[in-house]
Design a protein around this motif. Structure first.
Motif, PDB file in Angstrom:
ATOM      1  N   GLN A 108       0.841  -1.181   0.000  1.00  0.00           N
ATOM      2  CA  GLN A 108       0.000   0.000   0.000  1.00  0.00           C
ATOM      3  C   GLN A 108       0.880   1.235   0.000  1.00  0.00           C
ATOM      4  O   GLN A 108       1.873   1.300   0.714  1.00  0.00           O
ATOM      5  N   THR A 109       0.503   2.187  -0.827  1.00  0.00           N
ATOM      6  CA  THR A 109       1.258   3.422  -0.914  1.00  0.00           C
ATOM      7  C   THR A 109       0.345   4.594  -0.590  1.00  0.00           C
ATOM      8  O   THR A 109      -0.876   4.470  -0.625  1.00  0.00           O
ATOM      9  N   SER A 110       0.951   5.696  -0.280  1.00  0.00           N
ATOM     10  CA  SER A 110       0.160   6.896  -0.012  1.00  0.00           C
ATOM     11  C   SER A 110       0.865   8.077  -0.668  1.00  0.00           C
ATOM     12  O   SER A 110       2.016   7.985  -1.079  1.00  0.00           O
ATOM     13  N   GLY A 111       0.161   9.156  -0.790  1.00  0.00           N
ATOM     14  CA  GLY A 111       0.752  10.339  -1.398  1.00  0.00           C
ATOM     15  C   GLY A 111       0.339  10.476  -2.844  1.00  0.00           C
ATOM     16  O   GLY A 111      -0.410   9.681  -3.391  1.00  0.00           O
ATOM     17  N   GLU A 112       0.875  11.506  -3.472  1.00  0.00           N
ATOM     18  CA  GLU A 112       0.545  11.802  -4.853  1.00  0.00           C
ATOM     19  C   GLU A 112       1.283  10.857  -5.807  1.00  0.00           C
ATOM     20  O   GLU A 112       2.412  10.456  -5.543  1.00  0.00           O
ATOM     21  N   SER A 113       0.659  10.550  -6.913  1.00  0.00           N
ATOM     22  CA  SER A 113       1.292   9.751  -7.954  1.00  0.00           C
ATOM     23  C   SER A 113       2.223  10.647  -8.765  1.00  0.00           C
ATOM     24  O   SER A 113       1.795  11.655  -9.324  1.00  0.00           O
TER      25      SER A 113
END
Length: 50
Positions: A29-34
């Motif tokens: 799982q990742t977070s933040g802007e692409s």
């Protein structure tokens, strides 16, 4: 998305396919802007081939 596989093939085959594909998978799982989305929106993404 794996939940849509049963729209492409019979449910039993879809279940077996998803099970085989994801059996040894790890969830990341990742977070933040692409970064790629941001570059594309700023016009710095890939360019179509001529």
């Amino acid at each position: 998305h794996p939940s849509g596989f049963d729209e492409l093939m019979p449910k039993t085959i879809a279940t077996a396919t998803v099970d085989r594909l994801l059996h040894h998978a790890h969830l990341c799982q990742t977070s933040g802007e692409s970064v790629r989305l941001m570059q594309a929106q700023n016009g710095k993404g890939t360019r179509p081939m001529n």
